[in-house]
Design a protein around this motif. Structure first.
Motif, PDB file in Angstrom:
ATOM      1  N   HIS A 182       0.941  -1.274   0.136  1.00 37.25           N
ATOM      2  CA  HIS A 182       0.112   0.087   0.124  1.00 37.25           C
ATOM      3  C   HIS A 182       0.796   1.369  -0.045  1.00 37.25           C
ATOM      4  N   LEU A 183       2.034   1.241   0.492  1.00 34.33           N
ATOM      5  CA  LEU A 183       2.939   2.111   0.682  1.00 34.33           C
ATOM      6  C   LEU A 183       3.744   2.168  -0.651  1.00 34.33           C
ATOM      7  N   GLY A 184       3.757   1.500  -1.770  1.00 32.35           N
ATOM      8  CA  GLY A 184       4.171   1.405  -3.077  1.00 32.35           C
ATOM      9  C   GLY A 184       5.596   0.874  -2.784  1.00 32.35           C
ATOM     10  N   GLN A 185       5.956   0.261  -1.894  1.00 23.69           N
ATOM     11  CA  GLN A 185       7.455  -0.439  -1.591  1.00 23.69           C
ATOM     12  C   GLN A 185       7.084  -1.880  -2.003  1.00 23.69           C
ATOM     13  N   HIS A 186       7.085  -2.153  -3.499  1.00 25.57           N
ATOM     14  CA  HIS A 186       6.672  -3.528  -3.718  1.00 25.57           C
ATOM     15  C   HIS A 186       7.890  -4.257  -3.793  1.00 25.57           C
ATOM     16  N   ASP A 187       9.061  -3.887  -3.832  1.00 25.79           N
ATOM     17  CA  ASP A 187       9.995  -4.629  -3.842  1.00 25.79           C
ATOM     18  C   ASP A 187      10.298  -5.408  -2.338  1.00 25.79           C
ATOM     19  N   SER A 188       9.997  -4.506  -1.278  1.00 23.52           N
ATOM     20  CA  SER A 188       9.855  -4.999   0.083  1.00 23.52           C
ATOM     21  C   SER A 188       8.953  -6.077   0.122  1.00 23.52           C
ATOM     22  N   SER A 189       7.804  -5.789  -0.450  1.00 21.43           N
ATOM     23  CA  SER A 189       6.791  -6.779  -0.176  1.00 21.43           C
ATOM     24  C   SER A 189       6.817  -8.150  -0.489  1.00 21.43           C
ATOM     25  N   SER A 194       3.107  -5.573  -9.892  1.00 12.96           N
ATOM     26  CA  SER A 194       3.307  -4.041  -9.582  1.00 12.96           C
ATOM     27  C   SER A 194       4.764  -3.539 -10.165  1.00 12.96           C
ATOM     28  N   GLN A 195       5.559  -4.566 -10.300  1.00  8.88           N
ATOM     29  CA  GLN A 195       6.838  -4.075 -10.756  1.00  8.88           C
ATOM     30  C   GLN A 195       7.230  -4.400 -12.298  1.00  8.88           C
ATOM     31  N   GLU A 196       5.972  -4.783 -12.865  1.00  7.41           N
ATOM     32  CA  GLU A 196       5.723  -5.176 -14.381  1.00  7.41           C
ATOM     33  C   GLU A 196       6.451  -6.306 -14.608  1.00  7.41           C
ATOM     34  N   LYS A 197       6.560  -7.493 -13.624  1.00 10.07           N
ATOM     35  CA  LYS A 197       6.996  -8.874 -13.988  1.00 10.07           C
ATOM     36  C   LYS A 197       5.949  -9.770 -14.256  1.00 10.07           C
ATOM     37  N   TYR A 198       5.512  -9.458 -15.429  1.00  7.90           N
ATOM     38  CA  TYR A 198       4.099  -9.997 -15.648  1.00  7.90           C
ATOM     39  C   TYR A 198       3.990 -11.759 -15.908  1.00  7.90           C
ATOM     40  N   HIS A 199       5.275 -12.242 -16.457  1.00  4.51           N
ATOM     41  CA  HIS A 199       5.241 -13.676 -16.757  1.00  4.51           C
ATOM     42  C   HIS A 199       5.547 -14.271 -15.264  1.00  4.51           C
ATOM     43  N   GLU A 200       6.209 -13.794 -14.540  1.00  5.56           N
ATOM     44  CA  GLU A 200       6.458 -14.265 -13.060  1.00  5.56           C
ATOM     45  C   GLU A 200       5.126 -14.145 -12.249  1.00  5.56           C
ATOM     46  N   ALA A 201       4.275 -12.916 -12.468  1.00  4.96           N
ATOM     47  CA  ALA A 201       2.788 -12.894 -11.941  1.00  4.96           C
ATOM     48  C   ALA A 201       2.224 -14.035 -12.181  1.00  4.96           C
ATOM     49  N   LEU A 202       1.890 -14.355 -13.512  1.00  7.31           N
ATOM     50  CA  LEU A 202       1.039 -15.437 -13.798  1.00  7.31           C
ATOM     51  C   LEU A 202       1.482 -16.854 -13.481  1.00  7.31           C
ATOM     52  N   LEU A 203       3.014 -16.967 -13.402  1.00 10.78           N
ATOM     53  CA  LEU A 203       3.483 -18.068 -12.767  1.00 10.78           C
ATOM     54  C   LEU A 203       3.214 -18.442 -11.316  1.00 10.78           C
ATOM     55  N   MET A 204       3.026 -17.290 -10.599  1.00  9.17           N
ATOM     56  CA  MET A 204       2.783 -17.430  -8.960  1.00  9.17           C
ATOM     57  C   MET A 204       1.320 -17.724  -8.929  1.00  9.17           C
ATOM     58  N   LEU A 205       0.470 -17.167  -9.963  1.00 12.07           N
ATOM     59  CA  LEU A 205      -0.885 -17.571  -9.781  1.00 12.07           C
ATOM     60  C   LEU A 205      -1.336 -19.121 -10.084  1.00 12.07           C
ATOM     61  N   ARG A 206      -0.453 -19.507 -11.129  1.00 14.26           N
ATOM     62  CA  ARG A 206      -0.778 -20.889 -11.598  1.00 14.26           C
ATOM     63  C   ARG A 206      -0.249 -21.927 -10.175  1.00 14.26           C
ATOM     64  N   ASN A 207       0.842 -21.419  -9.346  1.00 15.13           N
ATOM     65  CA  ASN A 207       1.115 -22.330  -8.287  1.00 15.13           C
ATOM     66  C   ASN A 207       0.271 -22.118  -7.418  1.00 15.13           C
TER      67      ASN A 207
END
Length: 712
Positions: A207-214, A255-268
């Motif tokens: 929520h603070l925009g610190q997506h690398d920390s999250s 949120s960091q534009e790593k779209y392929h990895e985002a889809l991979l995590m959802l499939r996991n």
């Protein structure tokens, strides 16, 4: 009598209340050993089938009372209070039931039950935004939990305090409580409570925009859950926590534009909940919703809308009203992105009042901003300003919302309140720069350059903003190129690779087009600066007494103009470099998307880039995509022909794609002959030709896959 028999009996009463007396005579009291099973069933889905579960709760209370089982009686009374809190939001019945249950627990000396009642009372107060009341219940219960030996309950109270202060927008206090919960849970080997504390901290960072920390925290959660004892992995809490961790991690990398990895995590996450039964339906709805978010960012709006509609259907099946509402406003967003403004506005006006009842300010802010942008597109400037102001009100201090400031900047620009527009846009720029949000910063730099130019402001400042936008665009394209290279290494599916390629090419084309348009404004600014210099020179001739001072000013202005022209040339060099990128689609296969007008200078750059890439990458085929070229005349055709000939001299084939019907007719009319050049209508068709030359037949592959699916 089994649990299924009891559930069926309750359903009979729901459908025909006249049969209640006879059904209860045959089924009550429910045996003590079955009460445990019934409690677990109701507690696992208090929101689903509310009428049926209310009857089951009443039967549980009656059966426990008749068998003088005070423990079961208290558990079912607590369920009755929770049910009322969920399904009777305007009634105080929930508080009445829970306070009566708390009194009975105190009378019976059941401390664990008392703590459960305190937690339930605090949660319902929290859900109804009665935060002072929630804090009182938490303090009362926490003091009892600390004094006794109830570590599991104690950590739950600590975590609830964190939730409360987060709702009150006091992130520092919330983080202190979550840190305390993390430390306490780890010390007492409360694995799931430790995970919950880490996840809560990760959400604050998001929520603070610190997506690398999250992202770092969510990865830590996944690793921890994979390493817990096997006994823990056998519990439902484990797979729920793991699915939630993958879901949260997908959001962070998205949120960091790593779209392929985002889809991979959802499939996991999908794999984690597979075969888990009814309990997994809520997680399935959330994961489906997140798939929509990723595909929306990839501009595949049809697929995104499909997933949001599916998420809505799943949410309604399990009475998950919050996600159902969010899914509908997301569908409004897909309409907005496809410029169907009336449909989008209708859905937002219908669901925003419902959305305000959900305690998720970041979603409210996002959608009030969207409604503001819709009103701007429809010409309702005053309404747009109210929407952006409302977004800022909901944002408070917990949600960063540069988009609202950008919206206000556009409103004041339309109203010709230039100074106010600049003030709001600079606020947005500061927020974007803090978060390294390059796309947003590019838009704001362009707007600032445009507005300051319209104000006849300092041309140095104007050129600064246009130059900053060009530099950021170059950085952004380099980031896209790195992402494409990573995709090329990790994704074997050709269709999926092409989907990413189309997305990144479209993003680049949008940025290039916008920057080229702003270059015209740069030229106008330079012409205005030249006019100022010429005026100064005339004034020199009229005033001999001020000759030396005037000459100094002119020299200074000429130096500034020279520097400005130099920056213009640098910008043109950046645009030229970015306008002819060479991308490797497959081993030995290159593509060059050509965007904008092709003159002799660009044609030479195009040829040089292709020939260098063929030599360096040992490519056998180059695909030139002219979809983005508005006009192809005799001169352009000659340039393309020379490029094809030069390519062949290096032993490579060249395929020309993206010839529209209008351009084809133009070429015929002016007598241009491209028979000696291989041409195709679009990139996909050109890629199929190139792959076929090396023995890969995509059409035959799809046909084989289709035949295999039919047989199976």
């Amino acid at each position: 009598m089994t649990l299924d028999d009891i559930k069926k009996a309750a359903q009979v009463v729901v459908e025909d209340s006249d049969q209640r007396e006879s059904v209860e005579a045959s089924i009550l009291p429910i045996a003590t050993d079955q009460l445990d099973e019934l409690y677990k069933y109701i507690n696992s889905g208090i929101r689903r089938e509310p009428k049926c579960r209310k009857i089951l709760i009443e039967w549980g209370i009656r059966s426990a009372q008749e068998q003088d089982d005070t423990t079961q009686q208290l558990k079912f009374i607590r369920l009755a209070g929770i049910w009322s809190g969920e399904h009777e939001p305007k009634s105080d019945q929930a508080f009445t039931l829970l306070e009566e249950g708390l009194g009975l627990a105190e009378k019976y000396g059941d401390t664990v039950a008392m703590l459960d009642f305190y937690l339930a009372l605090a949660q319902i107060s929290y859900d109804r935004y009665k935060f002072d009341q929630a804090e009182q219940w938490l303090k009362a219960g926490y003091s009892i939990a600390k004094d006794g030996e109830f570590p599991k309950k104690e950590v739950q109270f600590i975590h609830k305090f964190g939730n409360l202060y987060r709702a009150l927008k006091d992130n520092n206090q919330a983080m202190d409580w979550y840190n305390a919960a993390e430390t306490f849970a780890l010390k007492n080997q409360l694995h799931m409570d430790y995970v919950n504390a880490l996840v809560a901290k990760g959400h604050i960072y998001s929520h603070l925009g610190q997506h690398d920390s999250s992202e770092e925290l969510f990865r830590k959660v996944v690793a921890y859950l994979k390493d817990v004892p096997e006994a823990v992995k056998e519990t439902p809490e484990w797979w729920k926590a793991l699915a939630n961790a993958y879901y949260s991690l997908s959001s962070a990398v998205h949120s960091q534009e790593k779209y392929h990895e985002a889809l991979l995590m959802l499939r996991n996450a999908e794999e984690t909940i597979k075969g888990r039964g009814d309990e997994a339906r809520r997680y399935k709805a959330l994961i489906t919703h997140m798939f929509s978010s990723v595909y929306s960012t990839l501009k595949n709006y049809d697929k995104a809308m499909y997933y949001d509609q599916r998420a809505y259907d799943l949410s309604m099946e399990i009475n998950f009203k919050e996600l159902a509402i969010v899914s509908q406003v997301r569908i409004a967003g897909h309409h907005y992105n496809q410029k169907r403004y009336d449909e989008a506005k209708k859905l937002l006006l219908q669901y925003l009042p419902e959305l305000e009842k959900i305690h998720q300010p970041h979603i409210l802010v996002e959608n009030w901003n969207m409604l503001g942008n819709i009103e701007l597109e429809l010409g309702n400037v005053e309404h747009a300003e109210k929407c952006f102001r409302k977004a800022l009100d909901f944002a408070g201090e917990i949600v960063a919302t540069p988009s609202a400031y950008v919206g206000l900047g556009k409103v004041y620009h339309k109203q010709k309140k230039y100074q106010r527009a600049v003030t709001e846009l600079k606020r947005a720029l500061d927020l974007y720069q803090e978060r390294d949000h390059w796309g947003g910063a590019i838009e704001v730099h362009h707007l600032l350059g445009t507005i300051i130019d319209e104000m006849d402001g300092d041309y140095e400042e104007i050129l600064y903003h246009f130059d900053a936008a060009a530099q950021l665009m170059k950085k952004l394209w380099n980031k896209y190129a790195e992402e494409l290279e990573q995709i090329d290494l990790t994704i074997e599916d050709t269709d999926q690779r092409n989907e990413y390629y189309r997305y990144f090419t479209q993003r680049y084309q949008e940025l290039s087009t916008e920057n080229l348009e702003q270059m015209e404004r740069v030229m106008k600014t330079l012409h205005r600066a030249q006019g100022i210099i010429e005026k100064s020179q005339k004034e020199l001739q009229a005033g001999q007494a001020e000759l030396e001072e005037a000459r100094r000013k002119v020299e200074q202005q000429q130096q500034e103009l020279t520097a400005a022209r130099k920056r213009q040339m640098e910008q043109q060099e950046i645009i030229m470099e970015l306008s002819t990128p060479v991308i490797q689609l497959y081993e030995g296969i290159l593509t060059v998307p050509v965007i904008g007008t092709v003159d002799s200078r660009r044609a030479d750059q195009l040829m040089e880039n292709i020939l260098n890439a063929i030599t360096q990458l040992e490519a056998h085929t180059a695909i030139i995509d002219i979809t983005g070229v508005p006009i192809v005349d005799t001169e352009v055709a000659n340039h393309l022909t020379k490029t094809v000939q030069a390519t062949r001299l290096l032993g490579a084939d060249c395929i020309l794609v993206g010839i529209s019907p209008q351009i084809a007719q133009t070429l015929v009319h002016i007598g241009v002959d491209l028979q000696h050049i291989t041409t195709r209508s679009n990139l996909q068709a050109g890629l199929e030709v190139a792959l076929k030359k090396i023995g890969i037949d995509l059409k035959q592959k799809r046909k084989s896959q289709s035949t295999g699916n039919t047989k199976s």
